[in-house]
Scaffold this active site. Structure first.
Site, PDB file in Angstrom:
ATOM      1  CD  GLU A   6       3.851   6.359   2.921  1.00 47.32           C
ATOM      2  OE1 GLU A   6       3.612   5.222   2.465  1.00 47.32           O
ATOM      3  OE2 GLU A   6       5.010   6.766   3.136  1.00 47.32           O
ATOM      4  CG  ASN A   7      -0.290   8.105  -2.438  1.00 44.35           C
ATOM      5  OD1 ASN A   7       0.877   8.188  -2.768  1.00 44.35           O
ATOM      6  ND2 ASN A   7      -1.037   7.047  -2.711  1.00 44.35           N
ATOM      7  CD  GLU A  47       8.016   3.203   5.166  1.00 44.58           C
ATOM      8  OE1 GLU A  47       7.262   2.579   5.931  1.00 44.58           O
ATOM      9  OE2 GLU A  47       7.570   3.883   4.214  1.00 44.58           O
ATOM     10  CB  ALA A  64      -0.890   0.014   1.240  1.00 46.82           C
ATOM     11  CG  HIS A 121       2.498   0.734   7.925  1.00 45.34           C
ATOM     12  ND1 HIS A 121       3.634   0.459   8.644  1.00 45.34           N
ATOM     13  CD2 HIS A 121       2.922   1.370   6.805  1.00 45.34           C
ATOM     14  CE1 HIS A 121       4.693   0.905   8.000  1.00 45.34           C
ATOM     15  NE2 HIS A 121       4.283   1.463   6.862  1.00 45.34           N
ATOM     16  CD  GLU A 122       0.621   2.084   3.863  1.00 43.01           C
ATOM     17  OE1 GLU A 122       1.206   3.166   3.659  1.00 43.01           O
ATOM     18  OE2 GLU A 122       1.241   0.990   3.851  1.00 43.01           O
ATOM     19  CG  HIS A 160       3.424   6.065   6.554  1.00 44.85           C
ATOM     20  ND1 HIS A 160       4.694   6.260   7.041  1.00 44.85           N
ATOM     21  CD2 HIS A 160       3.462   4.869   5.892  1.00 44.85           C
ATOM     22  CE1 HIS A 160       5.460   5.224   6.709  1.00 44.85           C
ATOM     23  NE2 HIS A 160       4.733   4.363   6.020  1.00 44.85           N
TER      24      HIS A 160
HETATM   25  N1  B3K Z   1       5.851   3.829   1.649  1.00 50.36           N
HETATM   26  C1  B3K Z   1       5.319   2.729   0.886  1.00 50.36           C
HETATM   27  C2  B3K Z   1       6.349   1.915   0.194  1.00 50.36           C
HETATM   28  C3  B3K Z   1       6.855   2.526  -1.052  1.00 50.36           C
HETATM   29  C4  B3K Z   1       7.757   1.570  -1.781  1.00 50.36           C
HETATM   30  C5  B3K Z   1       8.395   2.201  -2.970  1.00 50.36           C
HETATM   31  N2  B3K Z   1       9.179   1.267  -3.723  1.00 50.36           N
HETATM   32  C6  B3K Z   1       4.455   1.850   1.718  1.00 50.36           C
HETATM   33  C7  B3K Z   1       4.715   1.840   3.172  1.00 50.36           C
HETATM   34  O1  B3K Z   1       5.772   1.516   3.649  1.00 50.36           O
HETATM   35  O2  B3K Z   1       3.838   2.200   3.905  1.00 50.36           O
HETATM   36 ZN    ZN Z   2       5.400   2.475   5.529  1.00 51.25          ZN
END
Ligand code: B3K
Ligand code: ZN
Length: 882
Positions: free
Chosen positions: A270-271, A326, A268, A303-304, A307
């Site tokens: 987290e935009n 992360e 997933a 998790h997302e 973020h």
């Molecule tokens: N931040 C994204 C992972 C992006 C991976 C790019 N290759 C998901 C996460 O860790 O929540």
């Molecule tokens: Zn993450």
């Protein structure tokens, strides 16, 4: 694709950008084969890097149509374009606006980074460096801008148009077209940009934050899947409430959206305000998803969401700081799950994961620090080390500070750095300033790779009535780091008296850490800790709760492990003792098999398992964890060199069968007692019962008895939920029995139109220990539901074969290696990130016996010799070879 050997990017070369970009206005006109993007950037020179008169923007795979500076169209002599970007010459000395008009092709984008069209949905993935495949930009996380995004598309093709932030305008245009305009008031780096457009169904709910903000919650899915969103929505609301309570963090926009898509490179993303998910981690119904799926959905949705503060509000200055968001966010989601479910079981699951994925990485050719100091392709660094070990480092800080001071430090981190791009140093400084605890030695954990080895030797001094614990630490060399400094290692300990109960601990001298009498800090290469008033010889329980990501060895023998397995009050260490005890028997049996000797039946071990199965005070999921033997890969790691995969498999299977023979009645009773009648519920308690029940079923079937196979077949035929159905099918599919093919066919016929369930069907066959698995996997590649273009399919079929089937991937003739290499090369042309991930299956190649090692080396060499490798695959292949 690579033309010459790519150059690594190094942390020590970091410098601020020459320009800042404060605002980005995007106007995206979507069609499957041409997306036209007009981007207007508000640019201003960076005062700390004065005198720069040309602006370099990142851009890849774009067709540039126009460039305007302050509204004036530039002639081609004012800019230069190349394969990685665009340089505008002679820019003004002050602030200016720059507009570019360019095109890309979403339908042709199989790499699934940037803007792509898959399954009829336009979707973006920008982290780490995908934004530059949508438009020209300073595509780096320290450039934070406010985005306004207007999307235009044919209404019939894309009735739903989404981007970050709040929707400020929408309307109908001529020729069946329509538009929507979105505004995100929070400055963000380009990697958090997102856009989604397509025909999507929507499930809605609402959440009121602690300060009274009404948040509109939406989950968008392919029409028809709306009945599979309830659990994800519930998890989201629980995560929002938990973050307010535990970290004091509230959501900050009026709308929070999740979109589930079926073609996605990872779990997933987290935009800001618009999380995009692999639909595997959103869609769940009792008949289509297992308990594990439900648990993963809960964890990943959280998790997302988490973020939003750790990653989005405070982002990373550069990609070397990836663990800042992360590792910290994984720690946060682990704590969330621990609070929602069972803390003990969660800790066991996380350590299991760390040991199977991170320890081999840290001990092999791809070892890198939690904060790496160089990379060729940043997408290769979304690793178990950055994520899982990164979370362990935050957990150690938590252990050292204690809950209260940790929260103080976190609060300070949020106030100091909100709205900024930060570094690991910023984080440690805030934690240290906020708590008053010195973390200067601790910082080494972030730049020193490798798993430290801690040696413990304890002695009871009867005359002094003291327990003397000698600890020492070493960290083996890793690539580029031959010498290691001693680390600050928190170790929680307990001493068990004869009756198995904990003794009160009285440390002598200043050996106890501030936060708890039972946590000691090992900071030197060698240190002695003494405890007084110990009146009889105790059994030590060391590294309780796995307070540090280290390998611990001690002078404990089988007797002590058995004692700890039966009595330790720390559930993690109780499980650990069971694993150690089983591992001692198994490694002995593996050696015995190779030397033609008789393996042990493990009656002592079986006796304790019997007691555990009969203990009504233990939660079923914990019991299940206690009785599962170490995995084949774990045993391979424990042996460490000259690994013989066949001996491991045979010894483990034989021991399982022997335990099952000794305890058949107990397994059968637990099977019957842990039924969960009535309506299926995915909660941890019910899931735990199913888990224990299905573990017992597995044991019974390991005997090969006809009644056990019949029981599995009956469960398969009558199951009303996917957990029980899959567990039974797993038993049948991994057993050489007549029911096997029939069950696989029935499952296929029932679920052939459900892409997520079909992934389970693929994975189950790919992980079968039966001979012929590789040819089955090859055949399945031709199945209509399989496609190399879909990452979930690749992971389910090829990925599971390569990483979760030690016996068959490592067939002695090297066929497994050649097959996977073939797929890596084919995939590299389609999706380099997925290809490079798959290649990770070779990382522990040096631990196997010489014949297999030679096959793997040859395979890797063949990959490296290919002319046109992506940076992704090139980096993993060359580093793996060493
Ligand atoms: N931040 C994204 C992972 C992006 C991976 C790019 N290759 C998901 C996460 O860790 O929540
Ligand atoms: Zn993450």
């Amino acid at each position: 694709m690579r033309t010459e050997d790519p150059r690594p990017i190094a942390l020590k070369d970091y410098s601020e950008p020459d320009f800042w970009i404060d605002e980005v206005h995007l106007d995206v006109d979507l069609a499957p084969e041409t997306a036209q993007v007009r981007s207007t950037l508000a640019v201003r020179p960076n005062a700390s890097r004065p005198g720069k008169d040309s602006l370099r923007l990142d851009g890849e795979g774009l067709e540039l149509l126009e460039v305007h500076l302050n509204g004036e169209k530039l002639g081609p002599n004012r800019y230069q374009e190349d394969e990685s970007g665009l340089t505008i010459m002679e820019v003004p000395a002050g602030a200016f606006t720059l507009t570019t008009v360019s095109r890309c092709n979403p339908a042709a984008n199989t790499a699934l980074t940037g803007l792509y069209l898959a399954g009829g949905i336009f979707c973006t993935q920008c982290e780490a460096e995908g934004f530059r495949r949508i438009t020209y930009m300073l595509d780096r996380p320290d450039v934070m801008a406010v985005y306004r995004t207007r999307i235009t598309a044919e209404k019939a093709l894309a009735p739903v148009l989404l981007a970050n932030g709040n929707c400020v305008e929408s309307g109908v245009l001529e020729d069946g077209r329509h538009f929507a305009e979105w505004h995100d008031p929070y400055p963000k780096p380009s990697y958090l940009f997102a856009l989604v457009a397509g025909d999507l169904g929507c499930v809605r709910d609402a959440f009121t934050t602690a300060s009274g903000r009404e948040v509109d919650l939406r989950i968008y899915v392919e029409p028809g899947n709306e009945d599979r969103c309830a659990y994800a929505m519930d998890a989201l609301k629980r995560a929002m409430a938990w973050d307010e309570k535990v970290f004091g963090r509230e959501y900050d926009l009026d709308i929070f959206m999740i979109v589930a898509v079926s073609a996605f490179n990872m779990g997933a993303m987290e935009n800001k305000g618009l999380n995009i998910f692999n639909d595997k981690y959103i869609l769940a119904r009792p008949d289509t998803a297992t308990d594990l799926d439900f648990a993963n959905i809960e964890a990943i949705v959280a998790h997302e969401y988490f973020h939003n503060w750790t990653g989005n509000r405070i982002t990373c200055r550069d990609w070397f700081q990836l663990c800042l968001k992360e590792g910290l966010t994984v720690f946060r989601d682990q704590e969330f799950t621990a609070d929602m479910r069972s803390r003990a079981v969660k800790r066991i699951a996380d350590v299991r994961m760390l040991r199977t994925h991170q320890f081999p990485e840290d001990g092999g050719p791809l070892a890198h620090p939690v904060r790496p100091d160089a990379y060729i392709e940043i997408n290769n660094f979304y690793t178990a080390t950055v994520y899982e070990k990164g979370a362990e480092l935050v957990r150690m800080i938590y252990t050292l500070l204690g809950a209260e001071k940790f929260r103080k430090g976190m609060d300070l981190y949020f106030t100091r750095h909100d709205g900024r791009a930060a570094t690991v140093e910023d984080f440690l400084e805030a934690l240290s300033d906020g708590s008053g605890v010195d973390l200067s030695q601790f910082k080494r954990w972030y730049h020193q790779a490798g798993t430290p080895e801690v040696m413990a030797s304890g002695k009871w001094d009867g005359a002094q009535q003291e327990y003397v614990l000698q600890l020492s630490q070493v960290c083996p060399p890793t690539p580029g780091q031959p010498h290691k400094e001693p680390l600050h290692i928190p170790i929680e300990i307990g001493l068990l008296g004869e009756d198995g109960a904990d003794l009160p601990l009285s440390p002598i001298g200043g050996t106890a850490a501030a936060s708890g009498a039972h946590v000691i800090s090992l900071t030197k290469r060698e240190q002695t800790f003494r405890f007084k008033n110990v009146t009889a010889k105790p059994v030590p329980s060391l590294l309780r709760g796995f307070t540090a990501p280290v390998k611990l060895s001690s002078n404990l023998g089988e007797r002590e492990w058995a004692f700890l397995m039966a009595h330790d009050s720390d559930p993690f260490n109780r499980w650990e003792a069971a694993q150690k005890y089983a591992s001692m028997i198994l490694t002995g049996n593996i050696a015995a098999l190779s030397n033609g000797k008789i393996p042990r039946a493990g009656t002592g071990f079986a006796g304790i398992v019997r007691k555990i199965l009969n203990d009504p005070g233990l939660e079923p999921e914990f019991v299940a964890q206690m009785i599962v033997l170490p995995a084949e890969q774990t045993l391979a790691q424990a042996i460490g060199q000259d690994v013989d995969v066949e001996a491991i498999h045979s010894a483990r299977e034989a021991f399982r069968a022997s335990l099952a023979e000794q305890l058949y009645a107990e397994f059968e009773r637990a099977y019957n007692e842990n039924e969960t009648p009535g309506t299926y519920s995915p909660d941890a308690e019910a899931a735990g019962k199913r888990s224990l029940r299905n573990t017992c079923l597995g044991y019974m079937a390991a005997t090969g008895r006809a009644d056990a196979i019949a029981l599995a077949k009956n469960q398969f035929d009558t199951a009303d939920n996917m957990t029980d159905s899959m567990a039974a099918l797993g038993v049948l599919a991994h057993t050489d029995c007549p029911e096997r093919e029939e069950a696989l066919r029935a499952f296929h016929d029932r679920w052939k139109d459900d892409h997520l369930v079909m992934d389970k069907w693929f994975a189950l066959q790919a992980t079968s220990p039966l001979p012929g698995t590789l040819s089955r996997v090859r055949e399945l590649m031709a199945h209509p539901a399989f496609s190399l273009r879909n990452p979930n399919k690749v992971r389910a079929l090829i990925g599971s074969f390569a990483t979760a089937n030690q016996l068959r991937f490592h067939e002695s003739g090297g066929e497994g290696y050649r097959f996977v290499a073939e797929q890596v090369l084919a995939l590299d042309k389609i999706n380099p990130q997925v290809a490079a991930r798959l290649l990770g299956a070779f990382k522990s190649w040096r631990q196997f016996e010489p014949v297999r090692q030679a096959h793997m080396r040859e395979t890797l060499e063949r990959i490296v010799s290919q002319a046109e490798l992506s940076r992704d695959v090139y980096e993993i292949a060359t580093k793996t070879l060493g």
